[in-house]
Design an enzyme around this catalytic site. Structure first.
Site, mmCIF file in Angstrom:
data_model
loop_
_atom_site.group_PDB
_atom_site.id
_atom_site.type_symbol
_atom_site.label_atom_id
_atom_site.label_comp_id
_atom_site.label_asym_id
_atom_site.label_seq_id
_atom_site.Cartn_x
_atom_site.Cartn_y
_atom_site.Cartn_z
ATOM 1 N N ASP A 9 -45.408 101.873 -60.682
ATOM 2 C CA ASP A 9 -44.937 101.564 -59.329
ATOM 3 C C ASP A 9 -43.492 101.076 -59.365
ATOM 4 O O ASP A 9 -43.222 99.959 -59.793
ATOM 5 C CB ASP A 9 -45.826 100.480 -58.708
ATOM 6 C CG ASP A 9 -45.392 100.155 -57.276
ATOM 7 O OD1 ASP A 9 -45.406 101.070 -56.441
ATOM 8 O OD2 ASP A 9 -45.032 98.992 -57.008
ATOM 9 N N TYR A 50 -35.899 98.158 -56.422
ATOM 10 C CA TYR A 50 -36.105 97.442 -57.697
ATOM 11 C C TYR A 50 -34.951 97.730 -58.660
ATOM 12 O O TYR A 50 -34.851 97.114 -59.709
ATOM 13 C CB TYR A 50 -37.427 97.835 -58.356
ATOM 14 C CG TYR A 50 -38.676 97.551 -57.552
ATOM 15 C CD1 TYR A 50 -38.623 96.775 -56.390
ATOM 16 C CD2 TYR A 50 -39.909 98.053 -57.936
ATOM 17 C CE1 TYR A 50 -39.760 96.532 -55.646
ATOM 18 C CE2 TYR A 50 -41.060 97.803 -57.198
ATOM 19 C CZ TYR A 50 -40.973 97.045 -56.046
ATOM 20 O OH TYR A 50 -42.118 96.812 -55.314
ATOM 21 N N LYS A 67 -40.363 104.038 -53.800
ATOM 22 C CA LYS A 67 -40.397 103.661 -52.380
ATOM 23 C C LYS A 67 -39.029 103.801 -51.724
ATOM 24 O O LYS A 67 -37.998 103.451 -52.325
ATOM 25 C CB LYS A 67 -40.871 102.200 -52.231
ATOM 26 C CG LYS A 67 -42.133 101.886 -53.001
ATOM 27 C CD LYS A 67 -42.690 100.504 -52.676
ATOM 28 C CE LYS A 67 -43.742 100.110 -53.691
ATOM 29 N NZ LYS A 67 -43.160 99.564 -54.950
ATOM 30 N N HIS A 90 -41.129 101.648 -47.965
ATOM 31 C CA HIS A 90 -41.302 100.327 -48.570
ATOM 32 C C HIS A 90 -41.742 99.248 -47.567
ATOM 33 O O HIS A 90 -42.672 98.497 -47.818
ATOM 34 C CB HIS A 90 -39.995 99.917 -49.265
ATOM 35 C CG HIS A 90 -40.169 98.919 -50.357
ATOM 36 N ND1 HIS A 90 -39.339 98.847 -51.449
ATOM 37 C CD2 HIS A 90 -41.084 97.938 -50.544
ATOM 38 C CE1 HIS A 90 -39.736 97.864 -52.241
ATOM 39 N NE2 HIS A 90 -40.797 97.299 -51.710
HETATM 40 P P1 NDP Z 1 -48.508 89.907 -59.951
HETATM 41 O O1 NDP Z 1 -49.652 89.392 -59.171
HETATM 42 O O2 NDP Z 1 -48.643 91.205 -60.660
HETATM 43 O O3 NDP Z 1 -48.077 88.759 -60.955
HETATM 44 C C1 NDP Z 1 -47.100 88.929 -61.932
HETATM 45 C C2 NDP Z 1 -46.953 87.587 -62.664
HETATM 46 O O4 NDP Z 1 -48.176 87.252 -63.314
HETATM 47 C C3 NDP Z 1 -45.883 87.633 -63.716
HETATM 48 O O5 NDP Z 1 -45.264 86.360 -63.707
HETATM 49 C C4 NDP Z 1 -46.666 87.833 -65.013
HETATM 50 O O6 NDP Z 1 -45.990 87.229 -66.081
HETATM 51 C C5 NDP Z 1 -47.952 87.106 -64.709
HETATM 52 N N1 NDP Z 1 -49.108 87.723 -65.382
HETATM 53 C C6 NDP Z 1 -49.403 89.039 -65.469
HETATM 54 N N2 NDP Z 1 -50.553 89.225 -66.127
HETATM 55 C C7 NDP Z 1 -51.001 87.994 -66.488
HETATM 56 C C8 NDP Z 1 -52.130 87.548 -67.209
HETATM 57 N N3 NDP Z 1 -53.031 88.408 -67.683
HETATM 58 N N4 NDP Z 1 -52.269 86.214 -67.392
HETATM 59 C C9 NDP Z 1 -51.369 85.343 -66.904
HETATM 60 N N5 NDP Z 1 -50.284 85.722 -66.210
HETATM 61 C C10 NDP Z 1 -50.094 87.041 -66.006
HETATM 62 O O7 NDP Z 1 -47.296 89.927 -58.912
HETATM 63 P P2 NDP Z 1 -45.966 90.771 -58.664
HETATM 64 O O8 NDP Z 1 -45.308 90.105 -57.520
HETATM 65 O O9 NDP Z 1 -45.222 90.986 -59.885
HETATM 66 O O10 NDP Z 1 -46.518 92.171 -58.097
HETATM 67 C C11 NDP Z 1 -46.899 93.251 -58.896
HETATM 68 C C12 NDP Z 1 -46.203 94.509 -58.447
HETATM 69 O O11 NDP Z 1 -46.422 94.772 -57.062
HETATM 70 C C13 NDP Z 1 -44.681 94.452 -58.571
HETATM 71 O O12 NDP Z 1 -44.260 94.609 -59.893
HETATM 72 C C14 NDP Z 1 -44.289 95.602 -57.680
HETATM 73 O O13 NDP Z 1 -44.474 96.821 -58.376
HETATM 74 C C15 NDP Z 1 -45.314 95.490 -56.546
HETATM 75 N N6 NDP Z 1 -44.765 94.756 -55.369
HETATM 76 C C16 NDP Z 1 -44.608 95.481 -54.197
HETATM 77 C C17 NDP Z 1 -44.149 94.865 -53.049
HETATM 78 C C18 NDP Z 1 -44.011 95.669 -51.805
HETATM 79 O O14 NDP Z 1 -43.404 95.189 -50.847
HETATM 80 N N7 NDP Z 1 -44.538 96.873 -51.747
HETATM 81 C C19 NDP Z 1 -43.787 93.431 -53.019
HETATM 82 C C20 NDP Z 1 -44.018 92.755 -54.290
HETATM 83 C C21 NDP Z 1 -44.495 93.405 -55.405
HETATM 84 P P3 NDP Z 1 -45.471 88.049 -67.396
HETATM 85 O O15 NDP Z 1 -44.692 89.213 -66.922
HETATM 86 O O16 NDP Z 1 -44.668 87.022 -68.107
HETATM 87 O O17 NDP Z 1 -46.724 88.430 -68.155
#
Ligand code: NDP
Length: 282
Positions: free
Chosen positions: A45, A50, A79, A112
């Site tokens: 994604d 981004y 997006k 988006h």
């Molecule tokens: P997530 O819910 O995926 O959380 C990501 C966070 O959780 C990071 O800090 C990561 O840290 C941590 N994490 C991941 N796996 C674990 C685990 N197993 N245990 C503990 N911590 C963990 O949130 P995001 O906001 O990153 O959203 C995911 C995706 O959604 C984005 O990357 C994007 O692609 C999409 N998105 C789309 C939006 C939209 O408007 N359409 C808006 C926001 C996001 P670390 O990397 O250090 O492991």
């Protein structure tokens, strides 16, 4: 690991879980995407905003070549940004995305954000419909659309999006939008599926289920997502967590566990106040 797939309303299939790439960029982003693909992710994604389409595309192309894997094995999703909602700008924007990704085809293209203040999402949707007809995009959908925005584009074009990607985690379970999607045959993708920085890992229903199934809290939340019928898009820059987040297909939450986790939802559960009726993202 083989990931189950979900069939979309246009007949195409996508993996039941995907890899979120925001804010992974540069060499770190390239390595994270390659590692995610090594671990078994097949849905990536990305988004124009981004600023990582080049890294995501290069990592995907290199991985396919190094492993002798067919391009059709990957679902690459990006997006359209708010500043490109005008019909002609949208067409040009997708050409630029293809260039940055280094691909002949985008598998999934989403609008988006609806940006209703600008009020051009119907024009953008018309462009997506035409881009699909021209073959450069396989599946079209939206992100952050409310029931009203969905009704507006379906009414104006006669075309229903295959996907709506929305904020969805245990603190914000989006019951009404999921029902709306179900009725229209739209697949729900969950952004911030773990709840990001605000992850409800320490909540009792999550901890109890983790203990009962001998898995981690993150796996419980992602399994909850899958059982609700959502396609979650967890992001992790850490290879171990990438693998952990994918390993959610060998246990099942009970109905009681599911509803206890859903019970964590709150009226104000959004992560940053991203109400699609007012949030502008250009
Ligand atoms: P997530 O819910 O995926 O959380 C990501 C966070 O959780 C990071 O800090 C990561 O840290 C941590 N994490 C991941 N796996 C674990 C685990 N197993 N245990 C503990 N911590 C963990 O949130 P995001 O906001 O990153 O959203 C995911 C995706 O959604 C984005 O990357 C994007 O692609 C999409 N998105 C789309 C939006 C939209 O408007 N359409 C808006 C926001 C996001 P670390 O990397 O250090 O492991």
């Amino acid at each position: 690991m083989t990931i189950p797939t979900r069939t979309l309303n246009d007949g195409n299939e996508i993996p039941a879980i995907g890899f979120g790439t925001y804010p992974l960029k540069g060499d770190e982003g390239y390595q994270a995407v390659r590692s995610a693909l090594d671990h078994g992710y097949r849905l990536l994604d990305s988004a124009v905003n981004y600023q990582n389409e080049a890294e995501v595309g290069r990592a995907a192309r290199d991985w396919l070549e190094d492993n002798g894997v067919d391009r059709d094995e990957l679902t690459i999703q990006t997006k359209l940004p708010g500043r490109h909602h005008d019909y002609h700008l949208a067409i040009a924007s997708v050409e630029e995305s293809l260039e940055r990704l280094g691909l002949q085809r985008i598998d999934v293209l989403l609008i988006h954000w609806p940006n209703p203040i600008t009020n051009k999402y119907r024009d953008a949707w018309r462009a997506l419909v035409d881009l699909r007809a021209s073959g450069v995009v396989r599946t079209i959908g939206v992100s952050n659309f409310t029931a009203q925005h969905l009704a507006d584009i379906v009414e104006s074009s006669g075309e229903t999006p295959a996907i709506n990607q929305i904020e969805l985690h245990p603190y914000f379970i989006q019951e009404q939008m999921r029902a709306e999607h179900h009725q229209r045959g739209i697949l729900t993708q969950s952004w911030s599926p773990l709840g990001k920085a605000n992850a409800p890992f320490a909540e009792r229903p999550v901890g109890d289920a983790a203990k009962a199934h001998d898995v981690t809290p993150a796996q419980v939340i992602l399994r909850w997502q899958v059982q609700l019928g959502n396609v979650p898009l967890p992001k992790s820059g850490t290879p171990e967590r990438q693998a952990e987040n994918l390993d959610v297909f060998s246990f099942e939450l009970s109905e009681a566990e599911m509803s206890a986790i859903s019970g964590l939802t709150r009226e104000d559960g959004r992560l940053f106040g991203g109400d699609p009726n007012t949030h502008e993202e250009m």
